[in-house]
Design a protein around this motif. Structure first.
Motif, short mmCIF file in Angstrom:
data_model
loop_
_atom_site.label_atom_id
_atom_site.label_comp_id
_atom_site.label_asym_id
_atom_site.label_seq_id
_atom_site.Cartn_x
_atom_site.Cartn_y
_atom_site.Cartn_z
N VAL A 119 0.83 -1.21 0.00
CA VAL A 119 0.00 0.00 0.00
C VAL A 119 0.86 1.25 0.00
CG1 VAL A 119 -1.60 1.34 1.42
CG2 VAL A 119 -2.00 -1.10 1.04
N LEU A 120 1.89 1.24 0.85
CA LEU A 120 2.75 2.41 0.91
C LEU A 120 3.45 2.65 -0.43
CD1 LEU A 120 4.13 4.62 2.62
CD2 LEU A 120 5.96 2.99 3.06
N ALA A 174 2.46 1.89 -3.37
CA ALA A 174 1.51 2.44 -4.34
C ALA A 174 1.43 3.96 -4.19
CB ALA A 174 0.14 1.80 -4.15
N GLY A 175 1.32 4.42 -2.96
CA GLY A 175 1.29 5.86 -2.73
C GLY A 175 2.58 6.53 -3.14
N ARG A 188 -0.37 12.40 2.81
CA ARG A 188 -0.96 12.41 1.47
C ARG A 188 -0.52 11.18 0.67
NH1 ARG A 188 1.88 15.67 -2.47
NH2 ARG A 188 2.35 17.03 -0.71
N VAL A 189 0.77 10.85 0.72
CA VAL A 189 1.28 9.69 -0.01
C VAL A 189 0.64 8.42 0.51
CG1 VAL A 189 3.34 8.29 -0.38
CG2 VAL A 189 3.44 10.77 -0.71
N LEU A 190 0.57 8.30 1.84
CA LEU A 190 -0.03 7.10 2.40
C LEU A 190 -1.48 6.95 1.98
CD1 LEU A 190 0.20 4.67 4.35
CD2 LEU A 190 -0.65 6.18 6.14
N ALA A 200 -2.95 8.04 -0.64
CA ALA A 200 -3.05 7.62 -2.04
C ALA A 200 -2.94 6.11 -2.15
CB ALA A 200 -1.96 8.30 -2.87
N GLY A 201 -1.97 5.53 -1.43
CA GLY A 201 -1.84 4.07 -1.44
C GLY A 201 -3.05 3.39 -0.84
N VAL A 236 -5.80 3.25 -3.38
CA VAL A 236 -5.56 2.22 -4.39
C VAL A 236 -6.09 0.87 -3.92
CG1 VAL A 236 -3.76 0.89 -5.56
CG2 VAL A 236 -3.58 3.37 -5.43
N GLN A 237 -5.77 0.55 -2.66
CA GLN A 237 -6.23 -0.74 -2.13
C GLN A 237 -7.71 -0.72 -1.81
OE1 GLN A 237 -4.94 -3.54 -2.03
NE2 GLN A 237 -5.85 -4.76 -0.38
N ARG A 284 -10.30 -1.69 -4.34
CA ARG A 284 -10.31 -3.11 -4.68
C ARG A 284 -11.19 -3.90 -3.72
NH1 ARG A 284 -6.23 -4.26 -8.43
NH2 ARG A 284 -6.86 -6.42 -8.16
N LEU A 342 -9.15 -0.79 5.70
CA LEU A 342 -8.31 -1.84 5.15
C LEU A 342 -8.06 -2.95 6.17
CD1 LEU A 342 -5.60 0.11 3.12
CD2 LEU A 342 -7.80 -0.80 2.38
N ILE A 385 -7.85 9.76 -5.91
CA ILE A 385 -6.48 10.16 -5.57
C ILE A 385 -6.30 11.65 -5.80
CG2 ILE A 385 -4.08 9.93 -6.27
CD1 ILE A 385 -4.54 6.99 -6.71
N ARG A 424 -5.41 14.36 -2.99
CA ARG A 424 -4.20 15.16 -3.14
C ARG A 424 -4.50 16.64 -2.98
NH1 ARG A 424 0.70 15.67 -5.48
NH2 ARG A 424 1.02 17.60 -6.65
#
Lengths: 238, 238
Positions: free
Chosen positions: A94-95, A97-98, B93-95, B97-98, B101-102, B105, B149, B201, B205
């Motif tokens: 997951v990390l 991906a970000g 923010r980066v976390l 985004a990941g 993504v998950q 799903r 998650l 995302i 962001r």
DNA sequence: CGCTTAGATAATGTGCACATTATGCATCAA
DNA sequence: TTGATGCATAATGTGCACATTATCTAAGCG
């Protein structure tokens, strides 16, 4: 006063750090197997320092979840369950991906050059069959990815995850296979170079799923070790 | 022996935890301002416990980066630079985004229902002008996202980031504005409901960029506080 | 008057003694 | 033989005394 009554060691943060690193490395490299009891007195004797110093390091390791501390019952090298291991790998996935989302935004020639250089090194190690280097470099690839963002928070978290998964791999991973396929790493970099975010994330995802799939439940009930053998350096000469 | 000479307090992990929580909460809620010196003797007196107990808690807080410890110079409430604060927000923010993504799903009706329920609560607080609740709920939204998650590693990391950014907000954020716009949170959930990952995302962001843009460099050089006032509970009766 | 320095004072770091708790083992009863 | 129980032993947790280091103050010197 003037007596040689007792001499108190002066404050020595380097010694604390040395012991911390020694235990951490011993766990990472598998010299301390899962489930090993970490008795304070034994460790103090092995390192030739007082029990309080060991105690401080042990509590620090416990706070970082690197060892497991039960009140009044001491510290042990943790033996994570398969689910906990999967959680660590999923967190890494997951990390990353970000990280990829942000990386395609700031990607430049310098970053790509560093990644290419690393891939060359990694492929060279794989081709000459150097398993130890391959394991080290395959982990370093993911470190390079997150370090490219220049964010110490993210870098620190990833290193924490990686150090945890390392000990897990040493417990559950069959030693005959290589950890990461270099091809998959190269494919991720190629997707980044093409600024194809969706492809990069998908490649990264499948890459981690490949690694996770290799995990097997193999308990290693090795015999208790002698700390004097595990830690080479602290042999003090009279 | 039989004397009332001195009585050693029995092992009490709850007291350690209580002190840890008290200091953590005091930092989070801004009662302990940035830069405040945390002298061991003063804290021991304020809580009515021995200095060693305080020392243990302080080192734990230092290992978790919640306070800043310099060898031989004691502990202080950290005063992060603007760059460090930006790094924490960027990491968040980066976390996220990941996480998104998950999340697309594994998204199901139950998760969407929980998010919708939270959004209703958040909007209600905003409409009645309850600023305290708005701040708390706007942070809880991002916790809900990662908790969906079911990965304790990720949840733990996000809570760590959030607790750090909380103290930062109390230092740098102008108190007149609300932290997070509810509309932006709702837009993210709508994008998730439509399984539109790219939009989710992008919304996340921009949402964080809005928060970051509000940050101002406002140093708060408040006067030194009395620990007896900061910590209400430890008043011991004779 | 400004700078350096030496002493006084306060705060942190460390080792040790002891209290408390868990563990191993022998004994005894069913 | 198996299970429970009490004691002996070892290991962990805590408080205190002291060493060490930093900070503050003021005197001395250029």
């Amino acid at each position: 006063m003037s007596d040689v009554k007792r001499r108190q060691a002066k404050a020595d943060p380097e010694m604390d750090e040395a012991i911390y690193q020694a235990i951490t490395q011993a766990i990472l490299e598998g010299r301390l197997t899962a489930g090993t009891k970490l008795a304070e007195h034994r460790l103090a004797e092995a390192f030739g320092v007082s029990r309080e110093r060991i105690r401080k390091v042990l509590h620090r390791l416990g706070a970082e979840r690197r060892i497991e501390i039960v009140p009044n019952r001491g510290a042990r090298v943790p033996q994570p369950s398969l689910n906990e291991i999967r959680a660590v790998y999923e967190a890494h996935r997951v990390l990353e991906a970000g990280v990829l989302v942000q990386l395609v935004r700031i990607l430049d020639a310098a970053i790509l050059a560093r990644l290419d250089a690393h891939l060359a090194e990694e492929r060279a190690a794989a081709e000459r069959g150097d398993r130890a280097a391959s394991v080290r470099l395959s982990g370093a690839f993911h470190i390079h990815l997150v370090d490219a963002l220049g964010n110490s928070e993210l870098s620190h978290f990833l290193r924490d995850l990686l150090s945890r998964s390392s000990v897990m791999v040493s417990v559950y991973e069959p030693a005959s296979q290589s950890i990461c396929a270099v091809d998959e790493h190269e494919a991720i970099v190629e997707a980044l170079r093409a600024r194809d975010l969706a492809a990069a994330i998908d490649l990264s995802r499948h890459h981690f799923l490949h690694v996770e799939r290799r995990l097997r439940v193999e308990c290693a009930p090795k015999a208790a070790q002698e700390f004097a053998d595990v830690f080479a350096l602290p042999v003090r000469q009279p």
